[in-house]
Design an enzyme around this catalytic site. Structure first.
Site, mmCIF file in Angstrom:
data_model
loop_
_atom_site.group_PDB
_atom_site.id
_atom_site.type_symbol
_atom_site.label_atom_id
_atom_site.label_comp_id
_atom_site.label_asym_id
_atom_site.label_seq_id
_atom_site.Cartn_x
_atom_site.Cartn_y
_atom_site.Cartn_z
ATOM 1 N N ASP A 133 41.521 49.759 32.688
ATOM 2 C CA ASP A 133 40.894 49.659 34.013
ATOM 3 C C ASP A 133 41.272 50.914 34.812
ATOM 4 O O ASP A 133 42.285 51.546 34.525
ATOM 5 C CB ASP A 133 41.409 48.397 34.728
ATOM 6 N N GLU A 134 40.481 51.259 35.818
ATOM 7 C CA GLU A 134 40.771 52.421 36.681
ATOM 8 C C GLU A 134 40.993 53.680 35.840
ATOM 9 O O GLU A 134 41.929 54.455 36.081
ATOM 10 C CB GLU A 134 42.013 52.149 37.553
ATOM 11 N N LYS A 180 33.566 45.928 37.682
ATOM 12 C CA LYS A 180 34.194 46.585 36.516
ATOM 13 C C LYS A 180 35.392 45.787 36.004
ATOM 14 O O LYS A 180 35.515 45.543 34.806
ATOM 15 C CB LYS A 180 34.670 48.002 36.883
ATOM 16 N N THR A 181 36.252 45.408 36.918
ATOM 17 C CA THR A 181 37.446 44.665 36.498
ATOM 18 C C THR A 181 37.037 43.319 35.908
ATOM 19 O O THR A 181 37.588 42.855 34.911
ATOM 20 C CB THR A 181 38.400 44.485 37.701
ATOM 21 N N ARG A 222 37.053 48.340 50.263
ATOM 22 C CA ARG A 222 37.909 47.157 50.092
ATOM 23 C C ARG A 222 37.375 45.999 50.928
ATOM 24 O O ARG A 222 37.739 44.853 50.729
ATOM 25 C CB ARG A 222 39.373 47.419 50.526
ATOM 26 N N GLN A 265 36.458 57.053 42.919
ATOM 27 C CA GLN A 265 37.702 56.426 43.356
ATOM 28 C C GLN A 265 38.933 57.061 42.713
ATOM 29 O O GLN A 265 39.973 56.430 42.604
ATOM 30 C CB GLN A 265 37.681 54.931 43.050
#
Ligand code: ATP
Ligand code: MG
Length: 739
Positions: free
Chosen positions: A220-221, A35-36, A604, A251
């Protein structure tokens, strides 16, 4: 120019999102699916393929660190700096807007940002001034009340108490707090967002200007936006903007700060033309890690539903270690990291993640003793230390005399004979005249105060005026340096004979270095350097303290780890009550949020994932015996391998040092979540060199080790010598002799 560098190394779904026609876009995808990466590539695509001016792009990330990385990535994709492109956090961008439009926003030009600790102190003072009982009106709760209302876009005047006297008092405190902030010219974090929203909502011409300018907003996020952030975004995008947002409902971990995962669905309703893209391939983790994380998160209800797969290898199983206690846990982690480094790995490949900041202390102790380089992100940060905050208060007052919090902090520091009574008189005068303490203090000179206090106060006021005058035109670090000397702060700490004095002087000197290294351009406002520096300090304290490229173990809370990735991850303190947190266990929504946090932690990891828990733990001074976290049992059993210590380990001896190296072996035991074990530890790498040990130095005499830092020839040791005070020495040359 060729578009290849932008589109190569994207899969088909990623490419479709990056090249989507201009219009609202939502990328909804799981962890590590790119995504990022898609967001970064979209920026480059807009500039290069769509011919959008960088001037028209606004990108919002979650941390300043992420913003810096994004800028660098766009630059490398384009092969040139993206120039006027705005990238930052919601808070950073709001700050930038308010600096430009302070007047329209109803602020003073020199407004200062206060952090949450300053905010709490201010609230405490208000509660006291109202003669309310602090045990009933707990400052932290009042702070929470204020902040959560701001996050929802509500000012005190919007709130109704009904027949609820407690709520009525809370609302009154909120109103008093708003007045106090306005009088002092300070804004808190929530205020930055709320003001930035209001200034657009109430000034249509200004909003129109920014709508014309920022046709392209990328976030983002997105799952962690709160009400006011989303409202701000919606205002900016208007009916025909092109917001491009990426997120993952699994998330969302900031519910406690007002984040609304529902914004993901709301986005679809508010922008009906939205194009939805899903990314399903995970590029980050091994098959085992991904399957474990997927198994865990499947226990949450009401998910938007996503599939995630990897074409990568299955990799090693997830390792589970049941420690005897928290020290044993830290020692196990330490030993594993050593093994990794001994096999040619880097320290910075490893992240130690935990639920709460307090857990880092034991790890730090063990790592120090083992001379394992590490960095803690978050926790007590440089800019949050008392002596640094004092120095910053002087600087703030130089920049803005109306800053009451700073006035209070340093008016009698170093002690200059302005006692509590004089201060109370000044406060009362400020209240009566509804003016800042600075102005009230001036008015009190002479009559209201006794001659001695008056003299002392006059000295202080003149000192600040003189300083403000003297530092004009100096380079930033010279301004800081001059302030430290003239204010008497350095002298004050030098006179302090306790251990801390010298460390504080060193920290203050470090502040001069920080000022020297500060690049005002990074903030991209037209502020004078001192104001820019003060804003930067408050916005970014803690971040960037560690040079990401230094080779050290990365330690942080699970919240801080969001968006990052590491080859090896240790998820520590996997105990019911700690993680999931005690507060959340009885509350379904809370428990699901904790589970998402665990999902964030697991995802992560790229190559290896360890889960550890302690059968007995001392935290905040209390011993507890917990069950292993329910989250361990929620991951598919066959993916987990338990590591057990060999059973014939030695017992601890009285000195606290132990006879043999620990060793652990993997045993194919499934789910035998308890094992008999004994305490293990290991000698520190240089005999006798551990925290608290007594040593002798040829010149300085005898002392006690306070600190150990670094490893190899650079290892440094801090010793408190009986006669010479505290000194940092390089271990290699110090020739210390253990006693
Ligand atoms: P998170 O949900 O944790 O924020 P994300 O969806 O933002 O994750 P990224 O951080 O963008 O994912 O990507 C995860 C990793 O996968 C990164 O190391 C990235 O470079 C890599 N990656 C993403 N897409 C590709 C691709 N098409 N080819 C190779 N590597 C990729
Ligand atoms: Mg990401």
């Amino acid at each position: 120019m060729s578009l290849d560098p932008i589109l190569e190394r994207l899969n088909a779904a990623q490419r479709a999102a990056v090249t989507a026609p201009l219009g609202p876009v939502l990328v909804l995808a799981g962890a590590g699916s790119g995504k990022t990466r898609v967001l970064t590539h979209r920026i480059a695509w807009l500039i290069q393929a769509e011919g959008v001016s960088p001037h028209a792009i606004l990108a919002v990330t979650f941390t300043n660190k992420a913003a810096g990385e994004m800028r660098a990535r766009v630059e490398s994709l384009l092969g040139m700096p993206p120039g006027v492109l705005w990238i930052g956090t919601f808070h950073g961008i709001a700050h930038r807007l308010l600096r430009r439009h302070w007047h329209e926003a109803g602020l003073v030009e020199s407004f200062q940002i206060i952090d949450s600790e300053d905010q709490q102190r201010l609230i405490k003072k208000l509660i006291k001034a109202q003669q309310l009982d602090e045990t009933r009106w707990v400052p932290r709760e009042v702070q929470w009340f204020i902040n959560s209302n701001k996050d929802e876009g509500r000012r005190s005047k919007h709130l109704k108490a009904g027949n609820d006297p407690i709520r009525a008092q809370m609302i009154r405190l909120y109103a008093l707090y708003e007045d106090a902030c306005a009088r002092s010219g300070v804004v808190d974090f929530g205020e930055l967002l709320l003001r930035a929203f209001e200034v657009w909502r109430d000034q249509p011409a200004l909003l129109e200007h920014y709508r014309q300018r920022f046709r392209h907003v990328l976030v983002d996020e997105f799952q962690d936006t709160n009400t006011i952030q989303y409202a701000w975004l919606k205002l900016l995008a208007g009916a025909d903007g092109c917001p491009f947002v990426v997120g993952d409902d699994d998330q969302s971990v900031y519910r406690f700060r007002g984040a609304r995962v529902e914004n993901l669905q709301q986005f679809g309703r508010d922008f009906p033309a939205v194009k939805l893209f899903r990314l399903e391939q995970n590029y980050r983790s091994t098959g085992a890690i991904l399957a474990a994380a997927n198994g865990l998160i499947a226990n949450n209800a009401g998910r938007l539903g996503k599939t995630l797969w990897t074409s990568g290898e299955q990799g090693e199983p997830i390792r589970l270690y049941a420690a005897f206690n928290e020290r044993d846990e830290a020692e196990f982690v330490c030993q594993r990291i050593r093994d990794h480094v001994a096999h040619g790995g880097l320290h910075r490949d490893v992240a130690v993640l935990y639920r709460s900041n307090a857990q880092s202390r034991v790890f730090e102790e063990i790592f120090l003793a083992a001379r394992m380089p590490y960095r803690v992100y978050g926790g007590l940060r440089f800019f949050e230390r008392a002596e640094i905050k004092d120095a910053l208060a002087y600087l703030r007052l130089i920049a803005n005399r109306r800053d009451d919090a700073s006035f209070e902090r340093v008016v009698n520091l170093p002690t200059r004979g302005i006692g509590a009574k004089s201060l109370e008189t000044i406060r009362a005068a400020a209240r009566d005249a509804a003016c800042p303490l600075w102005a009230a203090a001036r008015a009190c000179l002479g009559d209201a105060l006794g001659p001695k206090a008056s003299e002392a106060l006059r000295g202080f006021l003149e000192l600040i005026e003189r300083l403000a005058d003297e530092v004009k035109g100096l380079a930033l670090h010279e301004q800081v340096d001059r302030m430290l000397t003239v204010s008497g702060l350095i002298e004050f700490h030098k006179r302090d004979k306790a251990d801390r004095g010298e460390a504080r002087v060193e920290n203050l000197e470090e502040l001069v270095s920080a000022a020297r290294g500060f690049n005002a351009d990074a903030l991209e406002t037209d502020l004078p350097p001192l104001e820019a520096f003060l804003a930067h300090v408050t916005l970014e304290s803690g971040e960037g303290q560690a040079d990401a490229w230094e080779d050290c173990v990365q330690m942080m809370t699970l919240h801080t780890a969001k968006g990052l990735e590491f080859p090896i991850v240790f998820l520590c303190g996997m105990e019911d009550g700690l993680f999931p947190h005690q507060r959340s266990i009885g509350d379904l929504d809370g428990l699901e949020e904790e589970r998402r946090l665990c999902y964030v932690g697991m995802t992560r990891a790229m190559k290896q994932l360890y889960l550890t828990y302690a059968e007995q733990r001392r935290l905040h001074g209390i011993d507890s015996y917990s069950q292993p976290s329910r989250f361990i049992k929620e991951a598919p059993e066959e993916l987990i391998e338990e590591i057990r210590p060999r059973l014939q380990v030695s017992r601890p001896v009285a000195s606290g040092r132990f006879a043999r190296e620990p060793s652990h072996e993997a045993v194919p035991v499934r789910r035998a979540l308890s094992a008999s074990r004994s305490l293990r530890s290991e000698p520190p790498p240089m005999p006798g060199m551990r925290l608290g040990a007594r040593v002798r130095h040829g010149k300085f005499g005898e002392g006690v080790i306070l600190n150990l830092e670094g490893s190899g020839p650079q290892a440094r040791v801090q010793v408190n010598f009986e006669r010479q005070g505290t000194k940092w020495l390089v271990m290699q040359y110090a020739n210390l002799e253990p006693l």
